[in-house]
Write a protein that holds these residues in place. Structure first.
Motif, PDB file in Angstrom:
ATOM      1  N   ILE A  14       0.842  -1.117  -0.091  1.00  0.00           N
ATOM      2  CA  ILE A  14      -0.101  -0.210  -0.095  1.00  0.00           C
ATOM      3  C   ILE A  14       0.745   1.244  -0.072  1.00  0.00           C
ATOM      4  O   ILE A  14       0.721   2.161  -0.803  1.00  0.00           O
ATOM      5  CB  ILE A  14      -0.992  -0.069   1.299  1.00  0.00           C
ATOM      6  CG1 ILE A  14      -2.201  -1.080   1.103  1.00  0.00           C
ATOM      7  CG2 ILE A  14      -1.774   1.509   1.371  1.00  0.00           C
ATOM      8  CD1 ILE A  14      -3.188  -1.300   2.198  1.00  0.00           C
ATOM      9  N   ILE A  46      -8.768   4.542   2.255  1.00  0.00           N
ATOM     10  CA  ILE A  46      -8.647   3.956   0.751  1.00  0.00           C
ATOM     11  C   ILE A  46     -10.140   4.204   0.233  1.00  0.00           C
ATOM     12  O   ILE A  46     -11.042   4.465   1.023  1.00  0.00           O
ATOM     13  CB  ILE A  46      -8.273   2.626   0.808  1.00  0.00           C
ATOM     14  CG1 ILE A  46      -9.252   1.549   1.715  1.00  0.00           C
ATOM     15  CG2 ILE A  46      -6.866   2.489   1.254  1.00  0.00           C
ATOM     16  CD1 ILE A  46      -9.169   0.349   1.562  1.00  0.00           C
ATOM     17  N   LEU A  64      -6.804   3.097  -3.999  1.00  0.00           N
ATOM     18  CA  LEU A  64      -6.035   3.895  -3.171  1.00  0.00           C
ATOM     19  C   LEU A  64      -7.060   5.170  -3.458  1.00  0.00           C
ATOM     20  O   LEU A  64      -7.565   5.623  -4.397  1.00  0.00           O
ATOM     21  CB  LEU A  64      -4.727   3.980  -3.526  1.00  0.00           C
ATOM     22  CG  LEU A  64      -3.711   2.939  -3.217  1.00  0.00           C
ATOM     23  CD1 LEU A  64      -2.470   3.116  -3.843  1.00  0.00           C
ATOM     24  CD2 LEU A  64      -3.999   2.537  -1.743  1.00  0.00           C
TER      25      LEU A  64
END
Length: 132
Positions: A14, A46, A64
């Motif tokens: 991430i 997110i 994202l």
């Protein structure tokens, strides 16, 4: 070959995808990773996440989130409890991330939740990660 810390792998993927400006990242799925993604989506770090079957373990796709100037909403993400050194916190000693601007994600007896939800419920647990 098995991975020693799949949560750290999730957080690193991430972090790297957010720094590179990717719209989404794919991660091998597990129930705990799905719960962490759910908490990140609830806290608006997110946009969304989806799980799909790839014929093996399954994949988790995390979308994202970026602000108007294409800066990632996630400024930092750090693993707190590691396989070699587990960190637990009681209800009275839950950390405040960036004085309340971030969240700590915990694994409790009632499931995966944020530090605020754990304080409200009056329970502690294992500190998985912090996000700000």
């Amino acid at each position: 070959m098995s991975m020693t810390d799949p949560i750290a792998d999730l957080l690193t993927r991430i972090r790297n995808a957010a720094q590179a400006g990717h719209p989404s990242v794919e991660i091998p799925a597990s129930r705990l990773k799905g719960e962490i993604a759910r908490v990140l989506a609830e806290e608006r770090f997110i946009d969304n996440f989806a799980s799909y079957d790839d014929g093996k373990q399954g994949q988790l796709r995390i979308y994202l989130r970026y602000d108007g100037s294409n800066q990632s909403i996630i400024q930092g993400i750090r693993r707190l409890s590691k396989p070699g050194l587990r960190r637990y916190a009681s209800k009275d000693r839950l950390p405040r991330v960036r004085r309340g601007l971030g969240v700590a994600i915990l694994s409790t007896s009632r499931g995966v939740m944020t530090d605020r939800d754990a304080r409200r419920a009056g329970i502690g647990g294992e500190l998985l990660c912090s996000v700000w």
